[in-house]
Design an enzyme around this catalytic site. Structure first.
Site, PDB file in Angstrom:
ATOM      1  CD  GLU A   1      -2.798   0.870   2.559  1.00 37.42           C
ATOM      2  OE1 GLU A   1      -3.108   1.908   3.155  1.00 37.42           O
ATOM      3  OE2 GLU A   1      -3.118  -0.281   2.949  1.00 37.42           O
TER       4      GLU A   1
ATOM      5  CG  ASP B   1      -2.683   9.182   7.649  1.00 37.52           C
ATOM      6  OD1 ASP B   1      -3.066   7.999   7.751  1.00 37.52           O
ATOM      7  OD2 ASP B   1      -2.643   9.790   6.578  1.00 37.52           O
TER       8      ASP B   1
END
Length: 257
Positions: free
Chosen positions: A47, A58
């Site tokens: 990924e 994040d």
């Protein structure tokens, strides 16, 4: 036509290991060497994150890597140029992950067509709503054989989960908790949540992410899903050791041993 993600899940339904890294980190031109080292290790899926200045989902580790990658000059234009030779390096499934604003600036149609052109198999865009996907991306993804992976969280209702399952292709990204990536509290051993997903017998298999960082957490979540996604701890490894082939392989071996 099935892409590499579909073929992976056709042949493997457990202990799938997906590794995430940010394109352009630690150095602008590390992307292909990291992919090559992961390809040579026991990783099932790779990924690649394309950086954004405000990555809401994040944690600090990935945010820092995004900031550094942007400073290094990483953009989608640069990334797709780097990925031109992707399929001479690996035949493992590749997923691009990033935020909708970056894709819109690049051009949605151009983005999906470029994914197809260089051999990217799937996309994860956490801030793209299902409605927006159906209206603006679904036909493009179908035409270009690019899977769209949707996210499910502990807050997602059963009705919504089934709707997301209907429109996901490839796999479902099962978020372990309502936390950010890399959080020490991200792995929540909420067996009720995990078992609910298992008992729903969804059409798509699922990988569990957010907080999976070592052999122990990988093995625990694999009891409740087809595998797991590891990001922040791998990026920490890159931060400490750079795109060093030996350290990358040792990191993966530490998860798989």
């Amino acid at each position: 036509m099935k892409n590499r993600i579909n073929k992976l899940f056709d042949t493997k339904s457990s202990n799938i290991l997906s590794i995430y890294f940010t394109a352009g980190f630690p150095n602008l031109n590390d992307t292909l060497s990291i992919i090559k080292s992961l390809d040579e290790s026991k990783v099932d899926l790779i990924e690649i994150g394309f950086p954004y200045s405000d990555p809401l989902a994040d944690g600090p580790v990935i945010q820092e890597s995004s900031t550094k990658a942007i400073e290094n000059g990483m953009t989608l234009v640069v990334l797709f140029e780097q990925l031109k030779t992707l399929r001479t390096i690996t035949q493992k499934p590749i997923v691009l992950m990033g935020y909708l604003n970056v894709v819109m600036q690049f051009g949605e149609k151009k983005f999906i067509e470029k994914c197809n052109e260089v051999g990217v198999d799937g996309i994860i865009i956490p801030d793209m709503t299902l409605h927006y996907y159906i209206s603006n991306f679904k036909d493009l993804c179908d035409e270009n054989n690019v899977s769209n992976i949707l996210l499910v969280t502990p807050e997602t209702s059963e009705i919504r989960i089934r709707e997301l399952d209907k429109y996901s292709s490839g796999f479902i990204y099962l978020v372990s908790s309502n936390s950010i990536t890399g959080s020490a509290n991200a792995i929540s051993f909420n067996t009720e949540y995990y078992n609910k997903i298992l008992n729903m017998k969804l059409s798509n298999q699922h990988l569990i992410g957010f907080g999976v960082h070592n052999k122990e957490t990988f093995e625990i979540v694999c009891k409740f899903g087809s595998g797991a996604i590891i990001g922040s701890s791998f990026i920490n490894n890159l931060k400490e050791n750079g795109a060093n082939k030996i350290s990358i392989k040792q990191f993966v071996s530490s998860i798989r041993k």
